[in-house]
Every structure is written in structure tokens, then in C-alpha cells.
Design a protein around this motif. Structure first.
Motif, PDB file in Angstrom:
ATOM      1  N   PRO A  36       0.825  -1.206   0.000  1.00  0.00           N
ATOM      2  CA  PRO A  36       0.000   0.000   0.000  1.00  0.00           C
ATOM      3  C   PRO A  36       0.861   1.259   0.000  1.00  0.00           C
ATOM      4  O   PRO A  36       1.914   1.308   0.637  1.00  0.00           O
ATOM      5  CB  PRO A  36      -0.813  -0.118   1.298  1.00  0.00           C
ATOM      6  N   GLN A  37       0.404   2.291  -0.715  1.00  0.00           N
ATOM      7  CA  GLN A  37       1.177   3.522  -0.828  1.00  0.00           C
ATOM      8  C   GLN A  37       1.352   4.180   0.539  1.00  0.00           C
ATOM      9  O   GLN A  37       0.519   4.026   1.439  1.00  0.00           O
ATOM     10  CB  GLN A  37       0.487   4.495  -1.776  1.00  0.00           C
ATOM     11  N   TYR A  94       0.499  13.439   2.728  1.00  0.00           N
ATOM     12  CA  TYR A  94      -0.803  12.809   2.983  1.00  0.00           C
ATOM     13  C   TYR A  94      -1.822  13.219   1.926  1.00  0.00           C
ATOM     14  O   TYR A  94      -2.585  12.385   1.413  1.00  0.00           O
ATOM     15  CB  TYR A  94      -1.277  13.182   4.376  1.00  0.00           C
ATOM     16  N   ARG A  95      -1.846  14.498   1.563  1.00  0.00           N
ATOM     17  CA  ARG A  95      -2.785  14.972   0.536  1.00  0.00           C
ATOM     18  C   ARG A  95      -2.469  14.367  -0.819  1.00  0.00           C
ATOM     19  O   ARG A  95      -3.378  14.054  -1.593  1.00  0.00           O
ATOM     20  CB  ARG A  95      -2.734  16.497   0.462  1.00  0.00           C
ATOM     21  N   ARG A  96      -1.191  14.179  -1.122  1.00  0.00           N
ATOM     22  CA  ARG A  96      -0.819  13.558  -2.401  1.00  0.00           C
ATOM     23  C   ARG A  96      -1.316  12.122  -2.497  1.00  0.00           C
ATOM     24  O   ARG A  96      -1.542  11.606  -3.587  1.00  0.00           O
ATOM     25  CB  ARG A  96       0.707  13.599  -2.573  1.00  0.00           C
ATOM     26  N   MET A  97      -1.480  11.466  -1.364  1.00  0.00           N
ATOM     27  CA  MET A  97      -2.038  10.108  -1.338  1.00  0.00           C
ATOM     28  C   MET A  97      -3.550  10.124  -1.586  1.00  0.00           C
ATOM     29  O   MET A  97      -4.150   9.075  -1.810  1.00  0.00           O
ATOM     30  CB  MET A  97      -1.772   9.450   0.017  1.00  0.00           C
ATOM     31  N   GLY A  98      -4.169  11.309  -1.489  1.00  0.00           N
ATOM     32  CA  GLY A  98      -5.610  11.407  -1.614  1.00  0.00           C
ATOM     33  C   GLY A  98      -6.315  11.474  -0.275  1.00  0.00           C
ATOM     34  O   GLY A  98      -7.536  11.308  -0.207  1.00  0.00           O
ATOM     35  N   SER A  99      -5.569  11.683   0.806  1.00  0.00           N
ATOM     36  CA  SER A  99      -6.109  11.775   2.173  1.00  0.00           C
ATOM     37  C   SER A  99      -6.981  10.578   2.539  1.00  0.00           C
ATOM     38  O   SER A  99      -8.097  10.738   3.048  1.00  0.00           O
ATOM     39  CB  SER A  99      -6.900  13.084   2.342  1.00  0.00           C
ATOM     40  N   PRO A 100      -6.488   9.361   2.299  1.00  0.00           N
ATOM     41  CA  PRO A 100      -7.298   8.172   2.608  1.00  0.00           C
ATOM     42  C   PRO A 100      -7.219   7.807   4.078  1.00  0.00           C
ATOM     43  O   PRO A 100      -6.484   8.427   4.858  1.00  0.00           O
ATOM     44  CB  PRO A 100      -6.620   7.090   1.767  1.00  0.00           C
ATOM     45  N   LYS A 101      -7.956   6.767   4.473  1.00  0.00           N
ATOM     46  CA  LYS A 101      -7.735   6.163   5.788  1.00  0.00           C
ATOM     47  C   LYS A 101      -6.348   5.524   5.777  1.00  0.00           C
ATOM     48  O   LYS A 101      -5.965   4.864   4.813  1.00  0.00           O
ATOM     49  CB  LYS A 101      -8.789   5.105   6.085  1.00  0.00           C
ATOM     50  N   VAL A 102      -5.615   5.731   6.866  1.00  0.00           N
ATOM     51  CA  VAL A 102      -4.244   5.243   6.913  1.00  0.00           C
ATOM     52  C   VAL A 102      -3.972   4.474   8.193  1.00  0.00           C
ATOM     53  O   VAL A 102      -4.683   4.616   9.193  1.00  0.00           O
ATOM     54  CB  VAL A 102      -3.225   6.408   6.794  1.00  0.00           C
ATOM     55  N   ASN A 127      -6.941   2.900  10.644  1.00  0.00           N
ATOM     56  CA  ASN A 127      -8.137   3.597  10.152  1.00  0.00           C
ATOM     57  C   ASN A 127      -8.166   5.058  10.592  1.00  0.00           C
ATOM     58  O   ASN A 127      -9.206   5.596  10.982  1.00  0.00           O
ATOM     59  CB  ASN A 127      -9.404   2.875  10.625  1.00  0.00           C
ATOM     60  N   ILE A 128      -7.002   5.706  10.510  1.00  0.00           N
ATOM     61  CA  ILE A 128      -6.897   7.123  10.858  1.00  0.00           C
ATOM     62  C   ILE A 128      -7.204   7.964   9.615  1.00  0.00           C
ATOM     63  O   ILE A 128      -6.662   7.722   8.537  1.00  0.00           O
ATOM     64  CB  ILE A 128      -5.484   7.452  11.378  1.00  0.00           C
ATOM     65  N   GLN A 129      -8.072   8.936   9.773  1.00  0.00           N
ATOM     66  CA  GLN A 129      -8.410   9.811   8.652  1.00  0.00           C
ATOM     67  C   GLN A 129      -8.607  11.227   9.166  1.00  0.00           C
ATOM     68  O   GLN A 129      -9.008  11.427  10.316  1.00  0.00           O
ATOM     69  CB  GLN A 129      -9.657   9.331   7.917  1.00  0.00           C
ATOM     70  N   GLU A 130      -8.347  12.182   8.315  1.00  0.00           N
ATOM     71  CA  GLU A 130      -8.351  13.614   8.586  1.00  0.00           C
ATOM     72  C   GLU A 130      -6.982  14.033   9.127  1.00  0.00           C
ATOM     73  O   GLU A 130      -6.323  13.308   9.862  1.00  0.00           O
ATOM     74  CB  GLU A 130      -9.479  14.038   9.526  1.00  0.00           C
ATOM     75  N   GLU A 131      -6.594  15.216   8.721  1.00  0.00           N
ATOM     76  CA  GLU A 131      -5.224  15.670   8.954  1.00  0.00           C
ATOM     77  C   GLU A 131      -4.884  15.799  10.433  1.00  0.00           C
ATOM     78  O   GLU A 131      -3.800  15.391  10.869  1.00  0.00           O
ATOM     79  CB  GLU A 131      -5.013  17.000   8.216  1.00  0.00           C
ATOM     80  N   SER A 132      -5.772  16.353  11.219  1.00  0.00           N
ATOM     81  CA  SER A 132      -5.477  16.524  12.641  1.00  0.00           C
ATOM     82  C   SER A 132      -5.303  15.174  13.334  1.00  0.00           C
ATOM     83  O   SER A 132      -4.451  15.019  14.221  1.00  0.00           O
ATOM     84  CB  SER A 132      -6.582  17.329  13.325  1.00  0.00           C
ATOM     85  N   ALA A 133      -6.095  14.179  12.915  1.00  0.00           N
ATOM     86  CA  ALA A 133      -5.987  12.844  13.516  1.00  0.00           C
ATOM     87  C   ALA A 133      -4.661  12.185  13.146  1.00  0.00           C
ATOM     88  O   ALA A 133      -4.060  11.478  13.966  1.00  0.00           O
ATOM     89  CB  ALA A 133      -7.156  11.979  13.057  1.00  0.00           C
ATOM     90  N   VAL A 134      -4.186  12.399  11.923  1.00  0.00           N
ATOM     91  CA  VAL A 134      -2.892  11.864  11.508  1.00  0.00           C
ATOM     92  C   VAL A 134      -1.773  12.471  12.353  1.00  0.00           C
ATOM     93  O   VAL A 134      -0.888  11.761  12.851  1.00  0.00           O
ATOM     94  CB  VAL A 134      -2.644  12.118  10.005  1.00  0.00           C
ATOM     95  N   ALA A 167      10.971   6.707  13.779  1.00  0.00           N
ATOM     96  CA  ALA A 167      10.317   7.160  12.557  1.00  0.00           C
ATOM     97  C   ALA A 167       8.865   6.694  12.616  1.00  0.00           C
ATOM     98  O   ALA A 167       8.500   5.832  13.421  1.00  0.00           O
ATOM     99  CB  ALA A 167      11.028   6.580  11.344  1.00  0.00           C
ATOM    100  N   VAL A 168       8.027   7.254  11.765  1.00  0.00           N
ATOM    101  CA  VAL A 168       6.619   6.883  11.731  1.00  0.00           C
ATOM    102  C   VAL A 168       6.207   6.614  10.288  1.00  0.00           C
ATOM    103  O   VAL A 168       6.435   7.451   9.401  1.00  0.00           O
ATOM    104  CB  VAL A 168       5.717   7.984  12.330  1.00  0.00           C
ATOM    105  N   VAL A 169       5.620   5.442  10.053  1.00  0.00           N
ATOM    106  CA  VAL A 169       5.102   5.077   8.733  1.00  0.00           C
ATOM    107  C   VAL A 169       3.641   5.501   8.652  1.00  0.00           C
ATOM    108  O   VAL A 169       2.839   5.161   9.529  1.00  0.00           O
ATOM    109  CB  VAL A 169       5.216   3.558   8.498  1.00  0.00           C
ATOM    110  N   ILE A 170       3.309   6.251   7.614  1.00  0.00           N
ATOM    111  CA  ILE A 170       1.917   6.612   7.335  1.00  0.00           C
ATOM    112  C   ILE A 170       1.557   5.941   6.009  1.00  0.00           C
ATOM    113  O   ILE A 170       2.120   6.281   4.963  1.00  0.00           O
ATOM    114  CB  ILE A 170       1.713   8.141   7.250  1.00  0.00           C
ATOM    115  N   GLN A 171       0.658   4.954   6.063  1.00  0.00           N
ATOM    116  CA  GLN A 171       0.438   4.067   4.922  1.00  0.00           C
ATOM    117  C   GLN A 171      -1.048   3.822   4.731  1.00  0.00           C
ATOM    118  O   GLN A 171      -1.782   3.577   5.698  1.00  0.00           O
ATOM    119  CB  GLN A 171       1.161   2.750   5.180  1.00  0.00           C
TER     120      GLN A 171
END
Length: 301
Positions: A36-37, A94-102, A127-134, A167-171
Motif C-alpha cells: 500500500p502507498q 498525505y494529501r498527495r495520497m488522496g487523504s485516505p484512511k491510513v 483507520n486514521i483519517q483527517e489531517e489533525s488525527a494523523v 520514525a513513523v510510517v503513514i500508509q
């Protein structure tokens, strides 16, 4: 970018920057696996934001004291201010990914090493979504580096606190009709002619954490033939003790899917120079997705 790296930009040479999980995900992409991206907020981001953590000399076996000290550190980290240059890079990626659930997953520099497994010592948030939650989940991952069991485990393994960063992976969340773990060598018997597949319906985090008992397949290397199937225990009972069903017990994967998954995982092992691997995966929309690979550390020499 200074603080963010895309998964496809990473290799095992980036362990010190992307942590074990991030570096190995880059290797899975390099090996041609369906991953997954996503991107990694590197340890440079952690060090830019977390600058004043000091763990006093304490007895790590004194759990009340350890919990008291580490809880204060964790609270400070979860409330830390994120500098604009870090926030901008994370949200841009995150926006370049399309702001999906991550999935927001911790990736420590002292993680997934051949000599020690730090898996499960830091947190994952699904299942994190929305910028503030990320952004909040990132800080929670950082804080989990200072959880009592993580600090204790590092101490017992001989790692000083100055040696680790996170480090933190956001996927993007992968489809997960079924999820599980593969051990490319049977860790129960040390038999290199067998591998083990564990699987359960839904997200695999509960399985990885040992919270549920999965379906299990004992599989022959290298062709993926099933040698033995052990179904997960069923909580549901027959409505009547006098009624027996004749339907065969089937797992959450077909024999063909087991064979396909085994072959994928043996390709991953080969990519990692034949080192037996502990591999996390999910299945959905007709395809397998590879979520993590690390060396098996429990095999006997």
C-alpha cells in the motif's frame, strides 16, 4: 523534502533514518511486492520535535516508578508542538495520497534487527483519517517509544536510550477481508522444509498482538502444498447437542490462496538474502498486500 521519504525511495540502507519497518517496506517495494502507498516521517522529524527527553537512572524492574516516570514523558510528547516545516511536509505527502484512511505505525531504529525483535514494543493506529488525527497519531507513536515495556525491553537488550529514535510510517489501509502472518521457516520445529501461515478475517492487528487464535496452515517449501490445517476454535455451538453437521471445516483461505501466498513470501525471503522472514500481509479485492517483513529472531542456530 527534509523530514519525509516515500516508501519507494527507501532501502535497507535507510534503517537509521526510516527505522526497521520503514526500511523493510522500501525493500518490499523494491522486490516488486504489492505494498500500500505511503511515506515515512523519518527520525529527523522526531529529533526536530522531541529534544528534551531525559530518562533518569531507575531500576527498570521497579514497575511503579518506571510507569510514573514514563507516563510523564509520554504526556509531554503527546502535547508537543509540531513545527510548521514538519507539519507542512507530512500534510503535503498525505494529501498527495488522496487523504485516505491510513495506518500510522511506529518504526524504531532499533527494530526488526536480526539479533532482537522490538516488534510490538511501540504502537500502531489503524483507520486514521483527517489531517489533525494523523498528526495526533504521529505524536502518540513517538510517545509509545517511552512506554514502560519499551523502555524496559531496550534496557534488557542492552540498548541505551540515546541509541533509539522513532520514525513513523503513514500508509494507506490495505483491503483486509483476511489478514495474517507468515513465518517462512517453521519457528515451532525449526524445520526449514516447512513454513507456517496464520490468518483471520478482518484486520490482522489483533492476531499480530496475540489477542486471537487464527486459522493455521503448515505448508511445504517450496511448492506451497498444505501439509496440515488447524482451524481456529469456534465459539459458536450447535443449537442442539444431538445435531451434527457434515459440512467440512474450511479456513479463511483456499488451498490455492495458501499456495500463492507461500510463493510470494518465499520470494521475499530470497530478496532478503535467504534470511527467514516473519511477514505481515492482508488479502482483499482478489489480491495479497504485503505490510511488513522482519527477520525471525526465535529460530535456534
Amino acid at each position: 523534502m527534509k523530514y519525509v521519504r516515500l516508501l519507494q525511495e527507501l532501502t535497507r540502507e535507510d534503517l537509521s533514518s526510516a527505522g526497521g519497518k520503514g526500511a523493510n517496506l522500501g525493500e518490499l517495494v523494491l522486490a516488486g511486492m504489492k505494498v500500500p502507498q505511503g511515506f515515512v516521517l523519518t527520525v529527523e522529524g522526531y529529533r526536530r520535535c522531541i529534544t528534551n527527553v531525559h530518562l533518569p537512572k531507575i531500576n527498570v524492574y521497579d514497575l511503579p516508578t518506571l510507569e510514573d516516570v514514563t507516563s510523564k514523558i509520554q504526556m509531554e510528547i503527546e502535547n508537543v508542538y509540531l513545527p510548521d516545516e514538519v507539519t507542512i511536509e507530512v500534510l503535503k505527502a498525505y494529501r498527495r495520497m488522496g487523504s485516505p484512511k491510513v495506518a500510522v505505525r511506529s518504526s524504531a531504529t532499533a527494530e526488526d534487527l536480526p539479533s532482537a525483535s522490538f516488534a510490538g514494543q511501540q504502537e500502531t493506529y489503524l483507520n486514521i483519517q483527517e489531517e489533525s488525527a494523523v498528526l495526533d497519531a504521529i505524536k502518540k507513536c513517538w510517545a509509545s517509544l517511552w512506554a514502560p515495556r519499551a523502555v524496559q525491553y531496550r534496557s534488557l537488550q542492552g540498548f541505551g536510550d540515546s541509541e533509539v529514535a522513532l520514525a513513523v510510517v503513514i500508509q494507506e489501509m490495505a483491503p483486509h477481508e483476511v489478514s495474517g502472518v507468515v513465518f517462512t521457516v517453521n519457528p515451532l520445529s525449526n524445520d526449514s522444509s516447512e513454513l507456517i501461515i496464520n490468518a483471520a478475517h478482518g484486520v490482522g492487528e489483533a492476531l499480530v498482538q496475540g489477542e486471537i487464535i487464527p486459522d493455521q496452515w503448515l505448508v511445504r517449501r517450496p511448492d506451497g502444498a498444505v501439509l496440515k490445517f488447524t482451524p481456529a476454535p469456534k465459539n459458536r455451538q450447535s443449537p442442539s447437542p444431538f445435531i451434527r453437521t457434515q459440512r467440512p471445516v474450511r479456513g479463511c483461505l483456499t488451498s490455492q490462496q495458501v499456495r500463492e501466498l507461500a510463493c510470494l513470501c518465499l520470494r521475499i525471503e530470497e530478496h532478503f538474502n535467504g534470511v527467514p522472514q516473519d511477514i505481515e500481509w492482508s488479502y482483499g479485492l482478489g489480491e495479497f498486500y504485503l505490510l511488513q517483513s522482519r527477520p525471525i529472531t526465535t529460530l535456534k542456530d
